[in-house]
Motif scaffolding. Structure first.
Motif, PDB file in Angstrom:
ATOM      1  N   ASP A   9      79.856   3.446  -4.291  1.00 18.85           N
ATOM      2  CA  ASP A   9      79.038   2.269  -2.695  1.00 18.85           C
ATOM      3  C   ASP A   9      80.114   1.236  -1.750  1.00 18.85           C
ATOM      4  O   ASP A   9      80.301   0.655  -1.586  1.00 18.85           O
ATOM      5  CB  ASP A   9      77.728   2.748  -2.705  1.00 18.85           C
ATOM      6  CG  ASP A   9      76.545   3.169  -2.150  1.00 18.85           C
ATOM      7  OD1 ASP A   9      77.085   4.363  -1.794  1.00 18.85           O
ATOM      8  OD2 ASP A   9      75.662   2.824  -2.572  1.00 18.85           O
ATOM      9  N   LYS A  12      83.297   2.149  -0.943  1.00 21.32           N
ATOM     10  CA  LYS A  12      83.122   2.596   0.417  1.00 21.32           C
ATOM     11  C   LYS A  12      82.999   1.275   1.173  1.00 21.32           C
ATOM     12  O   LYS A  12      83.863   0.838   2.090  1.00 21.32           O
ATOM     13  CB  LYS A  12      81.825   3.005   0.500  1.00 21.32           C
ATOM     14  CG  LYS A  12      81.802   4.893   1.465  1.00 21.32           C
ATOM     15  CD  LYS A  12      81.064   4.966   1.238  1.00 21.32           C
ATOM     16  CE  LYS A  12      81.168   6.580   1.103  1.00 21.32           C
ATOM     17  NZ  LYS A  12      79.600   7.461   1.112  1.00 21.32           N
ATOM     18  N   ASN A  13      82.582   0.050   1.110  1.00 27.67           N
ATOM     19  CA  ASN A  13      82.200  -0.759   1.216  1.00 27.67           C
ATOM     20  C   ASN A  13      83.035  -1.616   1.481  1.00 27.67           C
ATOM     21  O   ASN A  13      84.005  -2.848   2.342  1.00 27.67           O
ATOM     22  CB  ASN A  13      81.065  -1.333   0.752  1.00 27.67           C
ATOM     23  CG  ASN A  13      79.867  -1.280   1.092  1.00 27.67           C
ATOM     24  OD1 ASN A  13      79.086  -1.045   2.437  1.00 27.67           O
ATOM     25  ND2 ASN A  13      78.897  -1.302   0.368  1.00 27.67           N
ATOM     26  N   ALA A  16      86.104  -0.785   3.603  1.00 25.91           N
ATOM     27  CA  ALA A  16      85.715  -0.276   5.457  1.00 25.91           C
ATOM     28  C   ALA A  16      86.146  -2.280   5.750  1.00 25.91           C
ATOM     29  O   ALA A  16      86.421  -2.452   6.687  1.00 25.91           O
ATOM     30  CB  ALA A  16      83.689  -0.244   5.315  1.00 25.91           C
ATOM     31  N   ASN A  17      85.681  -3.024   4.751  1.00 32.61           N
ATOM     32  CA  ASN A  17      86.788  -3.903   5.051  1.00 32.61           C
ATOM     33  C   ASN A  17      88.118  -5.143   4.713  1.00 32.61           C
ATOM     34  O   ASN A  17      88.245  -5.516   3.733  1.00 32.61           O
ATOM     35  CB  ASN A  17      85.651  -5.458   4.947  1.00 32.61           C
ATOM     36  CG  ASN A  17      84.400  -5.177   5.754  1.00 32.61           C
ATOM     37  OD1 ASN A  17      84.113  -5.518   7.399  1.00 32.61           O
ATOM     38  ND2 ASN A  17      83.028  -4.701   5.351  1.00 32.61           N
ATOM     39  N   ARG A 303      74.762  -7.512   6.551  1.00 32.45           N
ATOM     40  CA  ARG A 303      74.077  -6.274   5.568  1.00 32.45           C
ATOM     41  C   ARG A 303      72.620  -6.757   4.921  1.00 32.45           C
ATOM     42  O   ARG A 303      71.809  -5.106   4.717  1.00 32.45           O
ATOM     43  CB  ARG A 303      74.721  -5.593   4.694  1.00 32.45           C
ATOM     44  CG  ARG A 303      75.992  -5.244   4.348  1.00 32.45           C
ATOM     45  CD  ARG A 303      76.879  -5.062   3.875  1.00 32.45           C
ATOM     46  NE  ARG A 303      76.473  -3.601   2.780  1.00 32.45           N
ATOM     47  CZ  ARG A 303      77.205  -3.682   1.566  1.00 32.45           C
ATOM     48  NH1 ARG A 303      77.620  -4.530   1.503  1.00 32.45           N
ATOM     49  NH2 ARG A 303      76.505  -3.127   0.985  1.00 32.45           N
ATOM     50  N   SER A 305      69.304  -5.661   7.298  1.00 34.00           N
ATOM     51  CA  SER A 305      68.757  -4.992   7.224  1.00 34.00           C
ATOM     52  C   SER A 305      69.024  -3.748   6.970  1.00 34.00           C
ATOM     53  O   SER A 305      68.019  -2.569   6.873  1.00 34.00           O
ATOM     54  CB  SER A 305      69.170  -4.675   8.853  1.00 34.00           C
ATOM     55  OG  SER A 305      69.922  -3.543   9.227  1.00 34.00           O
ATOM     56  N   GLU A 306      70.495  -3.471   5.888  1.00 35.52           N
ATOM     57  CA  GLU A 306      70.826  -2.327   5.109  1.00 35.52           C
ATOM     58  C   GLU A 306      69.850  -2.381   4.317  1.00 35.52           C
ATOM     59  O   GLU A 306      69.030  -1.696   3.155  1.00 35.52           O
ATOM     60  CB  GLU A 306      72.177  -2.799   5.333  1.00 35.52           C
ATOM     61  CG  GLU A 306      72.314  -1.384   4.101  1.00 35.52           C
ATOM     62  CD  GLU A 306      74.006  -1.257   3.328  1.00 35.52           C
ATOM     63  OE1 GLU A 306      74.812  -1.909   3.992  1.00 35.52           O
ATOM     64  OE2 GLU A 306      74.051  -0.819   2.519  1.00 35.52           O
ATOM     65  N   GLN A 323      73.366  -3.180  -7.387  1.00 35.99           N
ATOM     66  CA  GLN A 323      74.902  -2.718  -6.509  1.00 35.99           C
ATOM     67  C   GLN A 323      75.470  -4.217  -5.340  1.00 35.99           C
ATOM     68  O   GLN A 323      77.067  -4.006  -5.565  1.00 35.99           O
ATOM     69  CB  GLN A 323      73.984  -2.243  -4.950  1.00 35.99           C
ATOM     70  CG  GLN A 323      74.762  -2.063  -3.552  1.00 35.99           C
ATOM     71  CD  GLN A 323      74.051  -1.636  -2.270  1.00 35.99           C
ATOM     72  OE1 GLN A 323      73.107  -1.707  -1.936  1.00 35.99           O
ATOM     73  NE2 GLN A 323      74.910  -1.108  -1.411  1.00 35.99           N
TER      74      GLN A 323
END
Lengths: 407, 247
Positions: A9, A12-13, A16-17, A303, A305-306, A323
């Protein structure tokens, strides 16, 4: 949620940035690279200095003449001070096992044919080549007969020989030192520079000849003494000291230093360098950590709301904490690994630059220590944990209902 | 009885004083029921949903879920309850954008500590249940709204929760997709799933067997009916034995 899931995870994050992650990593990369390159360069410098001192011969005593204060000058007016050629002979008589090399240095105009050169003339004795571990490549060094008969012979450093005679042989040619004619009997092997002296530019003549032809007295500048047995260094120092005080009419203008003291002084200086440079590098790493904290706080807010959703479907505080902590540690680990590579590259690059800036000092050669790599990497990871902790705790403590509906 | 609320109240402290979002809520829901909570915005239905879903704790009263007093549970235990016993469906789907449909559905199983292989198998089975077996590798932005909501339903169901909480599940969908989602919920109910639907749309609520109407943080009406029949036996509660109390 296994550790593997968490790392997947996190990466991946980060991917993504890319730009954001890259810029954040840059702080860590610069910090780690700075630590590694700085320590490597200092280490390389130290090894180089130690090596070149040892190359000059070990178990060496330097006998200097200490200048007197005005007060002492009045007090000791008229007494015999300063080292004389006779002092060297007296030391030799006191302890025949020692190699004693008195040295008298002065600048003179050199001339060979139509070539002119201003050079450093060194008046010394045959023992010099043993003491300095410095030998002729062509011909011979000074011999005892040169000293006894005040011969006008000269041994040239390699660079001087080249300057005066080009590529041709210098042996048995004539060199004018000032107004005196000398015959070349040898050319030295190449040796390089140390402490600002280029040994390849020295020229050697018998010390007795220099006294008779140039200075007109029996003073020498300093003396080098080689002690065959390292354990005797202290006893020899004491003996020479009391002998010389006696010969100097009771005036203590004698300073005796040995290699170990030089090495210690160099070590002290380099430690100051290490602390200052290392400190600067660590500050860079800390600033990198602040960058991580900053970006992680932004990430947590983005993040929210995630985080709410993850909590709604069963993530506990520890899951969320882990995390985000893994994400910040991933930045510092990847940044740290890149930083190690950059740091090693910078170390060798800088070493090369220094070597170019100081030609003749030989190749400086940075020395990358595994301990520096390990220490900076561990520190980088600690920075990631430390500065990631607050944002991660903040994320883990978010109220699930509020986080879920955060816009 | 699956859910029992007794005299539940919730007061929010704000800068401008206390706001009472819920007061004196008594509500019981049986296993296998399909109930709807209806009310205008500000009626307290979202607050009630949060309490039912263990996302927030009431400031007054008691809540038993499957016989356990929720108020006495720790943070960690509440997370386990949300993971194991409650499935959420939201108006805006709340899918994680950088995960495939399959990974989104696997997420609750990850938190439950299920091994990867079984996780994958169960997630695929559940996606098949909502008709998305050939959309496993799609990302949320490659799916239509209706499909995204079906992924969300699969995610809510994958851990076999005791109750499904659906918060305006058709609110962001066109009529046809909304109808499809509702049909899935009705079908799930027929298969025995307990469902609590929160909505402000009356006709949506009337697909369920029971409509609880909220107004200003209180239960105004609790009407049961046979599925498909017009409303029968309206039973008004909360009007006789309660007195307005100022905080």
């Amino acid at each position: 949620m296994t550790l593997r899931d968490s790392f997947a995870d996190a990466f991946k994050n980060l991917f993504a940035n890319k730009l954001r992650s890259g810029l954040t990593m840059l702080g860590i990369i610069i910090g780690v690279a700075a630590v590694i390159s700085m320590t490597s360069i200092v280490e390389g410098g130290q090894r180089k200095l130690v090596q070149s001192i040892e190359r000059l011969g070990t178990n060496l005593l330097f006998i200097f003449h200490a200048s007197l204060t005005p007060e002492e000058q009045r007090k000791f007016a008229g007494r015999s001070t300063g080292h004389k050629y006779g002092d060297a002979l007296a030391i030799r008589r006191l302890r025949p096992e020692l190699l004693v090399a008195p040295i008298l240095q002065f600048k003179k105009q050199l001339r060979a044919g139509d070539r002119d050169y201003s050079g450093q003339v060194t008046g010394t004795v045959p023992e010099y080549q043993e003491v300095r571990n410095f030998r002729p490549a062509v011909g011979r060094f000074l011999v005892q007969e040169d000293i006894d008969e005040w011969r006008r012979v000269v041994v040239l450093g390699r660079d001087i020989a080249e300057k005066l005679f080009g590529t041709g042989s210098a042996l048995h040619r004539e060199v004018k030192i000032g107004d005196e004619r000398f015959s070349v009997v040898g050319v030295m092997e190449p040796k390089g520079s140390l402490h600002g002296t280029n040994y390849d530019e020295l020229i050697f003549v018998p010390v007795t000849t220099t006294m008779r032809r140039f200075t007109g007295n029996d003073h020498v500048n300093f003396m080098l003494v080689h002690v065959p047995n390292r354990d005797e260094m202290e006893a020899v120092t004491r003996d020479i000291h009391s002998l010389l005080i006696q010969r100097h009419d009771g005036v203590d203008d004698i300073r005796i230093r040995n290699q170990g003291e030089f090495l210690k002084a160099i070590d002290r200086t380099l430690w100051i360098f290490r602390i200052v440079l290392g400190g600067v590098a660590l500050v860079a790493l800390l600033v990198g950590g602040i960058g991580i904290m900053n970006i992680m706080l932004v990430t947590v807010t983005e993040r929210t709301s995630e985080i709410g959703l993850r909590k709604a479907i069963g993530a506990g505080r520890s899951h969320i904490l882990r995390q985000f902590l893994i994400e910040s540690v991933s930045i510092s680990v990847v940044g740290g690994l890149i930083g190690i590579l950059v740091g090693i590259g910078m170390a060798y690059g800088f070493g090369d630059l220094v070597a170019r800036a100081m030609p003749g000092e030989g190749d400086w050669g940075a020395v990358v220590l595994p301990s520096a790599i390990l220490a900076s990497f561990v520190f980088a990871v600690l920075v990631g944990i430390t500065f990631g902790l607050y944002p991660a705790i903040k994320a883990s403590k978010l109220d699930p209902a509020e986080a879920l509906r955060y816009q | 009885m699956l859910i029992r609320l007794h005299n539940i109240g919730k007061t929010y402290r704000t800068g401008g004083g206390d706001v009472q979002a819920l007061q004196g809520i008594d509500l019981s829901i049986d296993r296998g029921e399909f109930a709807a909570i209806i009310g205008q915005s500000g009626s307290g239905k979202t607050t009630l949903l949060d309490i039912l879903g263990c996302l927030s704790q009431p400031t007054e009263g008691d809540y038993w879920l499957d016989g356990r007093a929720v108020g006495s549970l720790s943070d960690r235990e509440l997370a386990v309850v949300r993971n194991q016993q409650i499935g959420f469906i939201f108006q805006i789907f709340h899918l994680l954008p950088r995960k495939s449909a399959l990974h989104n559905v696997e997420l609750p199983l990850q938190y439950a500590g299920i091994p990867a292989q079984e996780r994958r198998r169960r997630a695929i089975d559940t996606l098949r249940l909502v008709g998305l077996q050939d959309r496993l590798a799609h990302w949320p932005n490659q799916l239509s709204g209706g499909q995204q909501q079906r992924v969300a339903i699969a995610r809510a169901l994958v851990n076999r929760p005791a109750i499904l909480l659906a918060d305006e599940p058709t609110g962001s969908l066109d009529t046809r997709s909304g109808r499809e989602i509702l049909e899935i919920l009705v079908q799930l109910h027929r298969d025995g799933q307990t469902i609590l639907l929160v909505t402000h749309e009356r006709d949506l609520a009337e697909k369920s067997g029971r409509v609880v109407t909220l107004l200003d943080g209180r239960i105004l009406a609790d009407e049961r009916r046979e599925a498909g029949d017009p409303l029968t036996q309206p039973s008004l509660v909360g009007s006789t034995n309660r007195v307005e109390t100022a905080p």
